[in-house]
Design a protein around this motif. Structure first.
Motif, PDB file in Angstrom:
ATOM      1  N   ALA A 107       0.817  -1.217   0.000  1.00 58.38           N
ATOM      2  CA  ALA A 107       0.000   0.000   0.000  1.00 58.38           C
ATOM      3  C   ALA A 107       0.846   1.261   0.000  1.00 58.38           C
ATOM      4  O   ALA A 107       0.422   2.298  -0.502  1.00 58.38           O
ATOM      5  N   VAL A 108       2.051   1.185   0.548  1.00 59.30           N
ATOM      6  CA  VAL A 108       2.881   2.392   0.601  1.00 59.30           C
ATOM      7  C   VAL A 108       3.920   2.451  -0.507  1.00 59.30           C
ATOM      8  O   VAL A 108       4.545   3.489  -0.702  1.00 59.30           O
ATOM      9  N   THR A 109       4.130   1.354  -1.216  1.00 61.97           N
ATOM     10  CA  THR A 109       5.117   1.394  -2.293  1.00 61.97           C
ATOM     11  C   THR A 109       4.496   1.755  -3.638  1.00 61.97           C
ATOM     12  O   THR A 109       5.223   2.064  -4.580  1.00 61.97           O
ATOM     13  N   ARG A 110       3.182   1.743  -3.704  1.00 65.60           N
ATOM     14  CA  ARG A 110       2.569   2.152  -4.978  1.00 65.60           C
ATOM     15  C   ARG A 110       2.741   3.656  -5.129  1.00 65.60           C
ATOM     16  O   ARG A 110       2.720   4.416  -4.168  1.00 65.60           O
ATOM     17  N   ARG A 111       2.933   4.082  -6.349  1.00 58.96           N
ATOM     18  CA  ARG A 111       3.162   5.500  -6.627  1.00 58.96           C
ATOM     19  C   ARG A 111       1.879   6.294  -6.438  1.00 58.96           C
ATOM     20  O   ARG A 111       0.807   5.873  -6.861  1.00 58.96           O
ATOM     21  N   GLU A 112       2.007   7.413  -5.786  1.00 61.54           N
ATOM     22  CA  GLU A 112       0.896   8.334  -5.596  1.00 61.54           C
ATOM     23  C   GLU A 112       1.315   9.693  -6.142  1.00 61.54           C
ATOM     24  O   GLU A 112       2.501  10.007  -6.175  1.00 61.54           O
ATOM     25  N   ASP A 113       0.337  10.484  -6.519  1.00 60.33           N
ATOM     26  CA  ASP A 113       0.597  11.842  -6.965  1.00 60.33           C
ATOM     27  C   ASP A 113      -0.327  12.775  -6.180  1.00 60.33           C
ATOM     28  O   ASP A 113      -1.351  13.232  -6.689  1.00 60.33           O
ATOM     29  N   ASP A 131      -2.233  15.762  -4.560  1.00 60.29           N
ATOM     30  CA  ASP A 131      -2.524  17.060  -5.174  1.00 60.29           C
ATOM     31  C   ASP A 131      -2.759  18.167  -4.153  1.00 60.29           C
ATOM     32  O   ASP A 131      -3.183  19.257  -4.504  1.00 60.29           O
ATOM     33  N   SER A 132      -2.476  17.852  -2.889  1.00 58.94           N
ATOM     34  CA  SER A 132      -2.606  18.885  -1.856  1.00 58.94           C
ATOM     35  C   SER A 132      -1.654  18.571  -0.714  1.00 58.94           C
ATOM     36  O   SER A 132      -1.145  17.452  -0.607  1.00 58.94           O
ATOM     37  N   LEU A 133      -1.426  19.544   0.117  1.00 56.66           N
ATOM     38  CA  LEU A 133      -0.565  19.355   1.280  1.00 56.66           C
ATOM     39  C   LEU A 133      -1.117  18.247   2.170  1.00 56.66           C
ATOM     40  O   LEU A 133      -0.364  17.392   2.650  1.00 56.66           O
ATOM     41  N   LEU A 134      -2.418  18.245   2.387  1.00 54.40           N
ATOM     42  CA  LEU A 134      -3.039  17.242   3.252  1.00 54.40           C
ATOM     43  C   LEU A 134      -2.859  15.834   2.697  1.00 54.40           C
ATOM     44  O   LEU A 134      -2.466  14.919   3.437  1.00 54.40           O
ATOM     45  N   THR A 135      -3.119  15.639   1.417  1.00 52.32           N
ATOM     46  CA  THR A 135      -2.975  14.284   0.859  1.00 52.32           C
ATOM     47  C   THR A 135      -1.510  13.862   0.802  1.00 52.32           C
ATOM     48  O   THR A 135      -1.194  12.687   0.980  1.00 52.32           O
ATOM     49  N   ALA A 136      -0.596  14.809   0.598  1.00 51.50           N
ATOM     50  CA  ALA A 136       0.833  14.485   0.618  1.00 51.50           C
ATOM     51  C   ALA A 136       1.260  14.067   2.023  1.00 51.50           C
ATOM     52  O   ALA A 136       2.003  13.097   2.200  1.00 51.50           O
ATOM     53  N   ARG A 137       0.781  14.780   3.024  1.00 51.56           N
ATOM     54  CA  ARG A 137       1.117  14.415   4.414  1.00 51.56           C
ATOM     55  C   ARG A 137       0.491  13.076   4.795  1.00 51.56           C
ATOM     56  O   ARG A 137       1.111  12.291   5.518  1.00 51.56           O
ATOM     57  N   ASP A 138      -0.710  12.817   4.337  1.00 49.70           N
ATOM     58  CA  ASP A 138      -1.339  11.515   4.590  1.00 49.70           C
ATOM     59  C   ASP A 138      -0.500  10.385   3.988  1.00 49.70           C
ATOM     60  O   ASP A 138      -0.322   9.334   4.602  1.00 49.70           O
ATOM     61  N   ALA A 139       0.024  10.606   2.785  1.00 50.71           N
ATOM     62  CA  ALA A 139       0.860   9.599   2.129  1.00 50.71           C
ATOM     63  C   ALA A 139       2.143   9.373   2.931  1.00 50.71           C
ATOM     64  O   ALA A 139       2.573   8.234   3.129  1.00 50.71           O
ATOM     65  N   ILE A 140       2.752  10.455   3.400  1.00 46.24           N
ATOM     66  CA  ILE A 140       3.958  10.323   4.229  1.00 46.24           C
ATOM     67  C   ILE A 140       3.637   9.579   5.521  1.00 46.24           C
ATOM     68  O   ILE A 140       4.417   8.734   5.964  1.00 46.24           O
ATOM     69  N   ASP A 141       2.504   9.875   6.128  1.00 50.34           N
ATOM     70  CA  ASP A 141       2.119   9.185   7.361  1.00 50.34           C
ATOM     71  C   ASP A 141       1.992   7.681   7.145  1.00 50.34           C
ATOM     72  O   ASP A 141       2.390   6.885   8.002  1.00 50.34           O
ATOM     73  N   ARG A 142       1.459   7.260   6.001  1.00 51.58           N
ATOM     74  CA  ARG A 142       1.343   5.831   5.694  1.00 51.58           C
ATOM     75  C   ARG A 142       2.724   5.203   5.528  1.00 51.58           C
ATOM     76  O   ARG A 142       2.981   4.110   6.033  1.00 51.58           O
ATOM     77  N   VAL A 143       3.606   5.900   4.837  1.00 43.12           N
ATOM     78  CA  VAL A 143       4.968   5.390   4.660  1.00 43.12           C
ATOM     79  C   VAL A 143       5.676   5.319   6.015  1.00 43.12           C
ATOM     80  O   VAL A 143       6.335   4.316   6.330  1.00 43.12           O
ATOM     81  N   ASP A 144       5.541   6.347   6.832  1.00 45.56           N
ATOM     82  CA  ASP A 144       6.185   6.360   8.149  1.00 45.56           C
ATOM     83  C   ASP A 144       5.675   5.232   9.039  1.00 45.56           C
ATOM     84  O   ASP A 144       6.452   4.627   9.788  1.00 45.56           O
ATOM     85  N   ALA A 145       4.382   4.938   8.966  1.00 45.68           N
ATOM     86  CA  ALA A 145       3.824   3.848   9.769  1.00 45.68           C
ATOM     87  C   ALA A 145       4.440   2.512   9.359  1.00 45.68           C
ATOM     88  O   ALA A 145       4.837   1.705  10.214  1.00 45.68           O
ATOM     89  N   ALA A 146       4.542   2.281   8.058  1.00 45.39           N
ATOM     90  CA  ALA A 146       5.149   1.039   7.572  1.00 45.39           C
ATOM     91  C   ALA A 146       6.631   0.997   7.926  1.00 45.39           C
ATOM     92  O   ALA A 146       7.167  -0.044   8.333  1.00 45.39           O
ATOM     93  N   LEU A 147       7.303   2.128   7.786  1.00 46.45           N
ATOM     94  CA  LEU A 147       8.721   2.201   8.102  1.00 46.45           C
ATOM     95  C   LEU A 147       8.975   1.883   9.577  1.00 46.45           C
ATOM     96  O   LEU A 147       9.930   1.164   9.909  1.00 46.45           O
ATOM     97  N   ALA A 148       8.127   2.370  10.455  1.00 49.94           N
ATOM     98  CA  ALA A 148       8.286   2.094  11.884  1.00 49.94           C
ATOM     99  C   ALA A 148       8.197   0.595  12.155  1.00 49.94           C
ATOM    100  O   ALA A 148       9.009   0.041  12.917  1.00 49.94           O
ATOM    101  N   VAL A 149       7.244  -0.077  11.521  1.00 54.60           N
ATOM    102  CA  VAL A 149       7.094  -1.527  11.700  1.00 54.60           C
ATOM    103  C   VAL A 149       8.322  -2.255  11.162  1.00 54.60           C
ATOM    104  O   VAL A 149       8.855  -3.166  11.805  1.00 54.60           O
ATOM    105  N   LEU A 150       8.805  -1.844  10.000  1.00 57.25           N
ATOM    106  CA  LEU A 150       9.980  -2.475   9.405  1.00 57.25           C
ATOM    107  C   LEU A 150      11.237  -2.232  10.243  1.00 57.25           C
ATOM    108  O   LEU A 150      12.056  -3.143  10.432  1.00 57.25           O
ATOM    109  N   LEU A 151      11.400  -1.034  10.770  1.00 58.47           N
ATOM    110  CA  LEU A 151      12.564  -0.737  11.605  1.00 58.47           C
ATOM    111  C   LEU A 151      12.534  -1.552  12.902  1.00 58.47           C
ATOM    112  O   LEU A 151      13.577  -2.029  13.366  1.00 58.47           O
ATOM    113  N   GLU A 152      11.356  -1.713  13.468  1.00 59.25           N
ATOM    114  CA  GLU A 152      11.217  -2.532  14.682  1.00 59.25           C
ATOM    115  C   GLU A 152      11.624  -3.975  14.393  1.00 59.25           C
ATOM    116  O   GLU A 152      12.363  -4.595  15.161  1.00 59.25           O
TER     117      GLU A 152
END
Length: 102
Positions: free
Chosen positions: A4-10, A12-33
């Motif tokens: 869900a986080v490796t698929r490319r997104e584009d 179109d707003s600050l909010l949707t960009a931050r939401d995308a980063i939040d999804r990546v950060d959540a997955a990254l936290a699990v992977l780092l753990e």
């Protein structure tokens, strides 16, 4: 989760960009753990653990492999990131060993 986080997104707003980063950060936290857990196992299995047991050749190969998957970041940036990840894992392993001994 990773798919869900490796698929490319584009976004179109600050909010949707931050939401995308939040999804990546959540997955990254699990992977780092998970990585830290595995690194802790390796520390217990090594004849010389901790910072003294670091395998710099392996770390360089790891970074080179990652750079092939993430060429925009490149080896220099990935080396900085992975050094921080590896050192955090080593500190955690040391803390756990101290806690289990004491």
């Amino acid at each position: 989760m990773v798919g869900a986080v490796t698929r490319r997104e584009d976004p179109d707003s600050l909010l949707t960009a931050r939401d995308a980063i939040d999804r990546v950060d959540a997955a990254l936290a699990v992977l780092l753990e998970r990585r830290a857990e595995l690194a802790g196992t390796i520390q217990r299995l090594k004849p010389v653990g901790g910072f003294a047991g670091r395998d710099m050749d392996r770390e360089r190969r790891l970074v080179a492999d990652m750079a092939r998957r993430a060429p925009t970041l490149g080896e220099e940036r990935l080396a900085l990131i992975m050094n921080a990840v590896i050192e955090a894992g080593l500190h955690l392993a040391e803390e756990r060993m101290t806690t289990h001994r004491g």
